[in-house]
Design a protein around this motif. Structure first.
Motif, short mmCIF file in Angstrom:
data_model
loop_
_atom_site.label_atom_id
_atom_site.label_comp_id
_atom_site.label_asym_id
_atom_site.label_seq_id
_atom_site.Cartn_x
_atom_site.Cartn_y
_atom_site.Cartn_z
N ASP A 175 -4.22 11.45 -14.80
CA ASP A 175 -2.92 12.11 -14.96
C ASP A 175 -2.22 12.32 -13.61
OD1 ASP A 175 -3.30 12.21 -17.69
OD2 ASP A 175 -4.16 14.23 -17.66
N GLN A 176 -3.02 12.62 -12.59
CA GLN A 176 -2.44 12.81 -11.27
C GLN A 176 -1.78 11.51 -10.76
OE1 GLN A 176 -5.32 13.95 -8.31
NE2 GLN A 176 -3.81 13.87 -6.62
N TYR A 177 -2.49 10.39 -10.92
CA TYR A 177 -1.94 9.11 -10.44
C TYR A 177 -0.77 8.62 -11.32
CZ TYR A 177 -5.32 8.40 -6.73
OH TYR A 177 -6.05 8.51 -5.57
N LYS A 178 -0.81 8.99 -12.58
CA LYS A 178 0.35 8.65 -13.43
C LYS A 178 1.61 9.33 -12.91
CE LYS A 178 -2.13 7.84 -17.77
NZ LYS A 178 -2.36 8.35 -19.16
N GLY A 179 1.46 10.62 -12.52
CA GLY A 179 2.61 11.32 -11.96
C GLY A 179 3.07 10.72 -10.63
N GLN A 215 5.17 -1.68 -13.03
CA GLN A 215 4.08 -2.40 -13.67
C GLN A 215 2.76 -1.64 -13.52
OE1 GLN A 215 4.47 -5.23 -15.49
NE2 GLN A 215 2.32 -4.88 -16.09
N ALA A 216 2.55 -1.04 -12.35
CA ALA A 216 1.32 -0.26 -12.15
C ALA A 216 1.29 0.96 -13.09
CB ALA A 216 1.23 0.19 -10.70
N TYR A 217 2.41 1.61 -13.27
CA TYR A 217 2.47 2.76 -14.16
C TYR A 217 2.22 2.35 -15.61
CZ TYR A 217 4.40 6.78 -16.63
OH TYR A 217 4.57 7.86 -17.47
N VAL A 218 2.78 1.20 -16.02
CA VAL A 218 2.55 0.71 -17.38
C VAL A 218 1.08 0.36 -17.57
CG1 VAL A 218 3.07 -1.16 -18.99
CG2 VAL A 218 4.92 -0.08 -17.70
N TYR A 269 -2.52 -1.48 -10.63
CA TYR A 269 -2.38 -0.25 -9.85
C TYR A 269 -3.42 -0.15 -8.75
CZ TYR A 269 -5.85 0.90 -13.42
OH TYR A 269 -6.93 0.87 -14.26
N ASN A 270 -4.51 -0.93 -8.84
CA ASN A 270 -5.57 -0.84 -7.84
C ASN A 270 -5.10 -1.26 -6.44
OD1 ASN A 270 -7.62 0.16 -9.52
ND2 ASN A 270 -8.17 -1.90 -10.22
N LYS A 271 -4.09 -2.11 -6.34
CA LYS A 271 -3.63 -2.56 -5.02
C LYS A 271 -2.90 -1.44 -4.26
CE LYS A 271 0.70 -4.54 -6.78
NZ LYS A 271 1.51 -5.79 -6.90
N PHE A 272 -2.56 -0.34 -4.96
CA PHE A 272 -1.92 0.78 -4.29
C PHE A 272 -2.92 1.87 -3.90
CE2 PHE A 272 1.44 -0.95 -7.07
CZ PHE A 272 2.39 -1.23 -6.12
N LEU A 273 -4.17 1.69 -4.26
CA LEU A 273 -5.18 2.70 -3.98
C LEU A 273 -5.86 2.41 -2.65
CD1 LEU A 273 -6.84 2.98 -7.52
CD2 LEU A 273 -5.01 4.39 -6.56
N ASP A 321 -1.55 2.13 -20.39
CA ASP A 321 -1.93 1.41 -21.61
C ASP A 321 -3.41 1.53 -21.93
OD1 ASP A 321 -3.11 -0.17 -19.69
OD2 ASP A 321 -1.90 -1.95 -20.08
N GLY A 322 -4.24 2.03 -20.98
CA GLY A 322 -5.67 2.22 -21.25
C GLY A 322 -6.47 0.95 -21.29
N ASN A 323 -5.90 -0.19 -20.93
CA ASN A 323 -6.62 -1.46 -20.92
C ASN A 323 -7.20 -1.70 -19.53
OD1 ASN A 323 -7.59 -4.02 -21.29
ND2 ASN A 323 -5.60 -4.95 -21.83
N PRO A 324 -8.53 -1.79 -19.39
CA PRO A 324 -9.14 -1.99 -18.06
C PRO A 324 -8.82 -3.35 -17.45
CG PRO A 324 -10.81 -2.14 -19.78
CD PRO A 324 -9.57 -1.69 -20.45
#
Length: 229
Positions: A150-154, A119-122, A134-138, A126-129
């Protein structure tokens, strides 16, 4: 006249003998009736209780000579742990049940992590703010922008794939534990008939090993073993 008297006397004698015999028969019947014991209700209950006790003793299995059937153990092992219970190897139950529970826990954990990273990768792609799971993994103070997107997508993609592999691996391990429990039940039941008594012995003695041409110079010394049972 004398002849008639004789016939009359013989007839009277026969009647007397018949009467005595009948009387003796009646007396014998009375005596036998008196000697036959009459069972009371209490005696009948005690007799029935004794018969039940004897029936239970006959049905009681001699566990000292009992040996499990390999086919039945294999069929029962379809239910996890049932084969080990049938073989009376209760100490193996925590091992197999622990393996099943560990695999189930690993599957649930990896499946949950796979869903979260997917879900975080999707959301990151998707470019929707507004979708920012994904912020809970940062780490604190770190944000994702155009420079590091691009780095975090990988990173998210590799972790998503990693947890998916681990989830699938936990399923295969659980299937392996299940198959091992069935094999163990069959092998254990088969080896229960293996003779391990004190009568087993092995005799070791030196022996001369002849060569192919049976010549003395080509012979060699060796050890010969014989198993007795």
């Amino acid at each position: 006249m004398k002849e008639k008297l004789k016939h009359i006397m013989v007839a009277l004698l026969l009647l007397a003998v018949c009467s005595v015999a009948r009387g003796m028969g009646d007396t014998t019947a009375v005596v036998m009736a008196d000697t036959v014991p009459v069972l009371t209700q209490k005696d009948s209950a005690a007799l029935a209780k004794m018969e039940k006790k004897l029936a239970k003793q006959k049905k009681k299995r001699d566990w000292s000579n009992w040996r499990p059937d390999p086919k039945r153990a294999t069929l029962l092992a379809i239910i996890p742990g049932a084969g080990q219970i049938y073989n009376r190897k209760y100490w193996k139950l925590p091992i197999f049940y622990g393996g099943f529970l560990g695999c189930i826990y690993a599957w649930r954990w990896n499946n949950q992590m796979y869903s979260d990273y997917s879900q975080a990768y999707v959301d990151l792609c998707d470019g929707n703010p507004d979708t920012d799971s994904y912020n809970k993994f940062l780490h604190l103070g770190i944000t994702i922008d155009e420079n590091n997107a691009d780095q975090y997508k990988g990173i998210f993609k590799s972790r998503k794939d990693k947890y998916r592999r681990w989830r699938d691996l936990s399923i295969f391990v659980m299937i392996g534990v299940y198959a091992l429990s069935i094999i163990d039940a069959y092998v254990d039941a088969s080896l229960s008939k293996f003779d391990i008594s004190d009568d087993l012995s092995i005799e070791v003695k030196p022996a001369v090993i002849n060569g192919s041409d049976n010549r003395l110079e080509n012979s060699a010394l060796g050890v010969h073993g014989a198993l007795k049972f």
